[in-house]
Write an enzyme that holds these catalytic residues in place. Sequence first.
Site, PDB file in Angstrom:
ATOM      1  CD  GLU A 243      -2.783   5.599   6.715  1.00 27.96           C
ATOM      2  OE1 GLU A 243      -2.726   5.621   5.464  1.00 27.96           O
ATOM      3  OE2 GLU A 243      -1.892   5.077   7.429  1.00 27.96           O
TER       4      GLU A 243
ATOM      5  CD  GLU B 202      -3.442  -2.363   7.284  1.00 24.96           C
ATOM      6  OE1 GLU B 202      -2.352  -2.658   6.774  1.00 24.96           O
ATOM      7  OE2 GLU B 202      -4.016  -1.289   7.066  1.00 24.96           O
TER       8      GLU B 202
ATOM      9  CB  SER C 197       5.051  -1.979  12.016  1.00 22.88           C
ATOM     10  OG  SER C 197       4.747  -0.619  12.253  1.00 22.88           O
TER      11      SER C 197
ATOM     12  CG  ASN D  26      -1.676   1.232   1.448  1.00 23.61           C
ATOM     13  OD1 ASN D  26      -1.790   2.053   0.537  1.00 23.61           O
ATOM     14  ND2 ASN D  26      -2.235   1.396   2.642  1.00 23.61           N
ATOM     15  CD1 TRP D  27       3.774   1.132  -2.689  1.00 21.46           C
ATOM     16  CD2 TRP D  27       3.957   2.359  -4.572  1.00 21.46           C
ATOM     17  NE1 TRP D  27       4.698   0.518  -3.511  1.00 21.46           N
ATOM     18  CE2 TRP D  27       4.825   1.249  -4.675  1.00 21.46           C
ATOM     19  CE3 TRP D  27       3.905   3.259  -5.635  1.00 21.46           C
ATOM     20  CZ2 TRP D  27       5.635   1.026  -5.790  1.00 21.46           C
ATOM     21  CZ3 TRP D  27       4.699   3.045  -6.755  1.00 21.46           C
ATOM     22  CH2 TRP D  27       5.557   1.938  -6.827  1.00 21.46           C
ATOM     23  CE  LYS D  28       0.012   3.307   4.701  1.00 25.89           C
ATOM     24  NZ  LYS D  28       0.024   3.415   6.134  1.00 25.89           N
TER      25      LYS D  28
ATOM     26  N   GLY E 221       2.628   2.230  10.689  1.00 27.66           N
ATOM     27  CA  GLY E 221       3.652   3.265  10.566  1.00 27.66           C
ATOM     28  C   GLY E 221       4.386   3.585  11.857  1.00 27.66           C
TER      29      GLY E 221
ATOM     30  N   GLY F  87       2.827  -1.198   4.221  1.00 28.10           N
ATOM     31  CA  GLY F  87       2.871   0.212   3.851  1.00 28.10           C
ATOM     32  C   GLY F  87       4.293   0.652   3.538  1.00 28.10           C
ATOM     33  N   GLY F  88       4.946   1.264   4.520  1.00 30.53           N
ATOM     34  CA  GLY F  88       6.267   1.862   4.308  1.00 30.53           C
ATOM     35  C   GLY F  88       7.273   0.942   3.634  1.00 30.53           C
TER      36      GLY F  88
HETATM   37  P1  PGA Z   1       2.896   0.262   7.532  1.00 29.61           P
HETATM   38  O1  PGA Z   1       1.420   0.519   6.920  1.00 29.61           O
HETATM   39  O2  PGA Z   1       3.377  -1.043   6.976  1.00 29.61           O
HETATM   40  O3  PGA Z   1       3.703   1.441   7.072  1.00 29.61           O
HETATM   41  O4  PGA Z   1       2.735   0.191   9.022  1.00 29.61           O
HETATM   42  C1  PGA Z   1       0.523  -0.535   6.730  1.00 29.61           C
HETATM   43  C2  PGA Z   1      -0.764  -0.023   6.147  1.00 29.61           C
HETATM   44  O5  PGA Z   1      -1.219   1.062   6.556  1.00 29.61           O
HETATM   45  O6  PGA Z   1      -1.366  -0.672   5.285  1.00 29.61           O
END
Ligand code: PGA
Length: 242
Positions: A97, A163, A201, A8-10, A169, A222-223
């Site tokens: 989010e 999640e 994470s 998920n690149w957001k 994050g 995510g990250g």
């Molecule tokens: P993260 O994000 O891996 O940066 O914690 C996960 C997500 O929000 O899907």
Amino acid sequence: MKPLIAGNWKMNGFSAARREIEALISKLGGSAPEDRDILICPPATLVAGLAASYSDEGIQIGGQDCHPEASGAHTGDISAEMLADAGAAYVIVGHSERRTDHAETDALVKSKAEAALRAGLTPIICVGETKAEREAGKALDVVGAQLSGSLPETGEAYVVAYEPVWAIGTGLTPTNDDIGNMHDFIRAKTPEGTRLLYGGSVKPGNAKEILAITNVNGALVGGASLKADDFYPIIEAAPGEM
Ligand code: PGA
């Protein structure tokens, strides 16, 4: 079932980010392995271009959100049909989010999940408790209510991502027992064969142990999905067909 490793690149990624996908493909030896699904959900601006470029290599592309309706007067929104037309195969709905930034309710998330199915996309429906809810011993109740309110009733295949909001994050993750208990709980509330992802994470250093937990069928990352150097070892950590 095949594990699904989803990035998920957001709100990150310009056209130059295709270099990371190319680096990933070369680490994978030219194409995605057959025994796991690899998905990248870039910003909407990149969906069509990336889907056109990398579907032959087995890298699937998804959206990060969709509108419940197929078209109409909804400035700034994108429908599931448009994502499908752009080459997407999946769409994330109900990410925490979006639940926070856009006040999305369970009912809205459910309508988005149903829109995805209508358009032929697989929705990845996100649920998860806050730190305060976990500390109050309410994690299962909160997630149970989100599942009752957000899951579609059509019987078609969807994916659920657990999640915990406090793990996203932050570098924090629940214990393996807490992840396992929550995934067992979600398993009991979803149709047989539903893939259950853990997100929050996930990093190269913890992916192997998390992906080995019973009823964890993949990860929503995510990250660590933004760089091939981080995403590749997470893909490699998945156990293959389970
Ligand atoms: P993260 O994000 O891996 O940066 O914690 C996960 C997500 O929000 O899907």
